[in-house]
Write a protein that holds these residues in place. Structure first.
Motif, PDB file in Angstrom:
ATOM      1  N   HIS A 130       0.721  -1.072  -0.091  1.00 54.45           N
ATOM      2  CA  HIS A 130      -0.031  -0.129   0.044  1.00 54.45           C
ATOM      3  C   HIS A 130       0.884   1.258   0.010  1.00 54.45           C
ATOM      4  O   HIS A 130       1.986   1.036   0.357  1.00 54.45           O
ATOM      5  N   ARG A 134      -1.565  10.870   4.700  1.00 55.82           N
ATOM      6  CA  ARG A 134      -2.390  11.477   5.755  1.00 55.82           C
ATOM      7  C   ARG A 134      -3.181  12.528   5.211  1.00 55.82           C
ATOM      8  O   ARG A 134      -2.657  13.476   4.473  1.00 55.82           O
ATOM      9  N   ARG A 157      -9.411   1.367  10.338  1.00 58.12           N
ATOM     10  CA  ARG A 157      -9.133   0.931  11.799  1.00 58.12           C
ATOM     11  C   ARG A 157      -8.918   2.231  12.492  1.00 58.12           C
ATOM     12  O   ARG A 157      -8.116   3.213  12.109  1.00 58.12           O
ATOM     13  N   TYR A 164      -5.626   8.123  16.009  1.00 57.76           N
ATOM     14  CA  TYR A 164      -5.597   8.121  14.489  1.00 57.76           C
ATOM     15  C   TYR A 164      -6.406   7.047  13.912  1.00 57.76           C
ATOM     16  O   TYR A 164      -6.989   6.038  14.812  1.00 57.76           O
ATOM     17  N   ASN A 166      -7.153   4.861  10.343  1.00 58.22           N
ATOM     18  CA  ASN A 166      -6.623   4.349   9.114  1.00 58.22           C
ATOM     19  C   ASN A 166      -7.723   3.896   8.257  1.00 58.22           C
ATOM     20  O   ASN A 166      -8.556   3.325   8.775  1.00 58.22           O
ATOM     21  N   PHE A 168      -8.500   1.794   4.337  1.00 56.26           N
ATOM     22  CA  PHE A 168      -7.785   1.005   3.195  1.00 56.26           C
ATOM     23  C   PHE A 168      -8.915   1.065   2.221  1.00 56.26           C
ATOM     24  O   PHE A 168      -9.804   0.602   2.225  1.00 56.26           O
ATOM     25  N   GLU A 181      -3.619   3.442   1.648  1.00 51.70           N
ATOM     26  CA  GLU A 181      -4.029   3.665   3.280  1.00 51.70           C
ATOM     27  C   GLU A 181      -4.057   4.967   3.618  1.00 51.70           C
ATOM     28  O   GLU A 181      -2.945   5.824   3.493  1.00 51.70           O
ATOM     29  N   THR A 183      -4.451   7.988   6.369  1.00 55.81           N
ATOM     30  CA  THR A 183      -4.375   8.118   7.802  1.00 55.81           C
ATOM     31  C   THR A 183      -4.753   9.382   8.075  1.00 55.81           C
ATOM     32  O   THR A 183      -4.778  10.504   7.643  1.00 55.81           O
ATOM     33  N   ASN A 185      -5.191  11.599  11.472  1.00 58.94           N
ATOM     34  CA  ASN A 185      -4.728  12.031  12.949  1.00 58.94           C
ATOM     35  C   ASN A 185      -5.895  13.066  13.457  1.00 58.94           C
ATOM     36  O   ASN A 185      -6.114  13.991  13.043  1.00 58.94           O
TER      37      ASN A 185
HETATM   38  C1  LIG Z   1      -1.680  -0.635   9.413  1.00 55.95           C
HETATM   39  C2  LIG Z   1      -0.392  -0.641   8.932  1.00 55.95           C
HETATM   40  O1  LIG Z   1      -0.541  -0.572   7.393  1.00 55.95           O
HETATM   41  C3  LIG Z   1       0.017   0.800   9.042  1.00 55.95           C
HETATM   42  O2  LIG Z   1       0.718   1.296   8.042  1.00 55.95           O
HETATM   43  S1  LIG Z   1      -0.196   1.781  10.422  1.00 55.95           S
HETATM   44  C4  LIG Z   1       1.279   2.609  10.280  1.00 55.95           C
HETATM   45  C5  LIG Z   1       1.661   3.945  11.354  1.00 55.95           C
HETATM   46  N1  LIG Z   1       0.574   4.666  11.227  1.00 55.95           N
HETATM   47  C6  LIG Z   1       0.275   5.555  12.283  1.00 55.95           C
HETATM   48  O3  LIG Z   1       0.848   5.317  13.450  1.00 55.95           O
HETATM   49  C7  LIG Z   1      -0.737   6.324  12.079  1.00 55.95           C
HETATM   50  C8  LIG Z   1      -0.818   7.510  12.946  1.00 55.95           C
HETATM   51  C9  LIG Z   1       0.448   8.375  13.034  1.00 55.95           C
HETATM   52  N2  LIG Z   1       0.548   9.613  13.791  1.00 55.95           N
HETATM   53  C10 LIG Z   1       1.026   9.057  11.752  1.00 55.95           C
HETATM   54  O4  LIG Z   1       0.358   9.934  11.227  1.00 55.95           O
HETATM   55  O5  LIG Z   1       1.722   8.175  10.961  1.00 55.95           O
HETATM   56  C11 LIG Z   1       2.903   4.313  11.331  1.00 55.95           C
HETATM   57  O6  LIG Z   1       3.909   3.479  11.274  1.00 55.95           O
HETATM   58  N3  LIG Z   1       3.019   5.513  10.772  1.00 55.95           N
HETATM   59  C12 LIG Z   1       4.323   6.101  10.445  1.00 55.95           C
HETATM   60  C13 LIG Z   1       4.506   6.291   8.939  1.00 55.95           C
HETATM   61  O7  LIG Z   1       5.505   6.838   8.539  1.00 55.95           O
HETATM   62  O8  LIG Z   1       3.609   5.666   8.393  1.00 55.95           O
END
Ligand SMILES: C[C@@H](O)C(=O)SC[C@H](NC(=O)CC[C@H](N)C(=O)O)C(=O)NCC(=O)O
Length: 238
Positions: A130, A134, A157, A164, A166, A168, A181, A183, A185
């Motif tokens: 994926h 954001r 999710r 946050y 997510n 998909f 995906e 995101t 926040n």
């Molecule tokens: C479910 C799985 O596929 C994910 O990608 S979760 C990845 C994770 N995302 C978050 O923590 C979302 C909230 C965070 N504040 C953000 O904005 O990323 C993550 O690892 N995020 C960091 C990234 O660089 O994607």
């Protein structure tokens, strides 16, 4: 020129369709993108138009009117992310004949003409999983991807403890299809975007119809299909 981040989906047509036209101007707003996984790519012919949406610009790739088997790859274009992608068995022999892996980092990454792409794909099941970005308005972006681009919301999710959510989206199940995906926040309604990433692209059967639908849904087309700058993207066999 807008800050341009876009992922172009290169369709694949018959060799006859050499006169490629792609024009892409994209301006991603309020979004930040991160690579989910790396692969090797093939640059294909396409004609692309693009339109903007508050969080991202989508480029629609389509061919000149002659019917052809349209195949598609996502190609992540940007400085640090300029990476190759692998062809998919989904695209069949015609697709594999025409697929060329774009040189990514060094000559050894190039698939040589004598190499059998099917062997390569059989022996390496890595694939794009994926792309994550954001967004400041999750529901609005989901509505755009589903109503304008025909994607399905595959899952959501919500992680309240991390504040946050997510979502998909894609054109098929995640275990075999590349997905976007999104995101969200909590409380963050916009993002500063850089200028390194390219764009997100989608291939459709009839881009003119797709663009008309997008306009009918009230979205803004920022660049109608037109000649690509700098000539064809096709990498003819060397
Ligand atoms: C479910 C799985 O596929 C994910 O990608 S979760 C990845 C994770 N995302 C978050 O923590 C979302 C909230 C965070 N504040 C953000 O904005 O990323 C993550 O690892 N995020 C960091 C990234 O660089 O994607």
């Amino acid at each position: 020129m807008h800050d341009a981040w876009w992922i172009e989906l290169f369709g694949l047509g018959s060799r006859e369709e050499e006169n490629k036209e792609t024009s892409i101007i994209s301006n991603l707003q309020h979004c930040q993108m991160a690579m989910a996984m790396a692969m090797t790519s093939s640059l294909m012919l396409s004609t692309t138009c693009s339109f903007s949406f508050p969080s991202i610009t989508i480029c629609i790739s389509f061919y000149n009117p002659n019917p052809s088997r349209r195949l598609a790859l996502f190609h992540l274009l940007s400085g640090p992310f300029a990476i190759p992608q692998s062809q998919s068995l989904l695209f069949g022999v015609k697709g594999s004949e025409l697929f060329r892996v774009a040189e990514a980092n060094a000559a050894e990454n190039l698939i040589q003409p004598e190499q059998n792409l099917f062997e390569w794909v059989k022996n390496d099941n890595r694939r794009f999983l994926h792309v994550v970005y954001r967004v400041g308005d999750l529901d609005k972006t989901i509505k755009f991807y589903t109503k304008c681009l025909g994607m399905k919301l595959l899952r959501k999710r919500d992680i309240p403890e991390e504040r946050y959510t997510n979502s998909f989206l894609g054109y098929g199940p995640e275990d075999s299809n590349f997905t976007v995906e999104l995101t969200y926040n909590y409380g963050v309604d916009k993002y500063d975007i850089g200028n390194g990433f390219g764009h997100l692209g989608v291939v459709v059967e009839d881009a003119a119809k797709a663009v008309d639908l997008i306009k009918a849904k009230g979205e803004k087309v920022i660049k109608e299909p037109g000649p690509v700058k700098g000539g064809s993207n096709r990498r003819d066999r060397t």
